[in-house]
Design an enzyme around this catalytic site. Structure first.
Site: not given
Length: 153
Positions: A67-68
């Site tokens: 993810g981010s």
């Protein structure tokens, strides 16, 4: 390292220094951004297999993150709030997790150990029940990860 009745010991690469001991908890890759509540220490991603589980104070066993890049800021806040893991064991380098731990260590003197182990050792650790201890000393590249069958050490 503090003496403990070890049932297994593994060499690891220390990415950050520190000493931690706690229950080992394996989870699938997690994005802390949107997947973890830094206030409660709980996995909040509804589709994640660890949904609802707390990671506060555990030795987190996670092959890699996902993810981010904002995950590092959530991890920093969790460490500041004392709702983050006590230590982290990965088997794949993850810059986002490393940045979160490094920043928390610098800002809050938290000393959360972050280590890398081989895939084989990671698999053995994930099959372990009980306490895991990480000893990653400052200035040394090699760390030690040990397991014990009972939390009463």
């Amino acid at each position: 390292m503090n003496p403990m009745n070890t049932s297994a010991s593994f060499k690891a690469e220390a990415l950050t220094s520190g000493f931690a001991r706690g229950p080992g908890v394996f989870i699938e890759p997690l994005s802390f951004w949107g997947g973890y509540d830094a206030e409660t220490g709980t996995v909040v991603e509804q589709s994640h297999p660890a949904f609802g589980q707390t990671l506060a104070g555990v030795i987190l066993l996670m092959r890699r993150a996902k993810g981010s890049s904002s995950s590092s800021s959530v991890l920093v806040e969790a460490i500041r709030n004392k709702t983050g893991p006590a230590g982290i064991v990965l088997c794949e380098r993850d810059l986002i997790i490393a940045i979160g731990v490094i920043v928390a260590n610098e800002l809050y003197a938290s000393q959360i150990p972050l280590v890398l182990v081989s895939s084989e050792d990671f698999e053995r650790l994930c099959k372990t029940s009980g306490v895991i201890q990480i000893d990653a000393r400052a200035g040394e590249e090699t760390a030690r990860v040990a397991t014990a069958s009972s939390p009463a050490l």
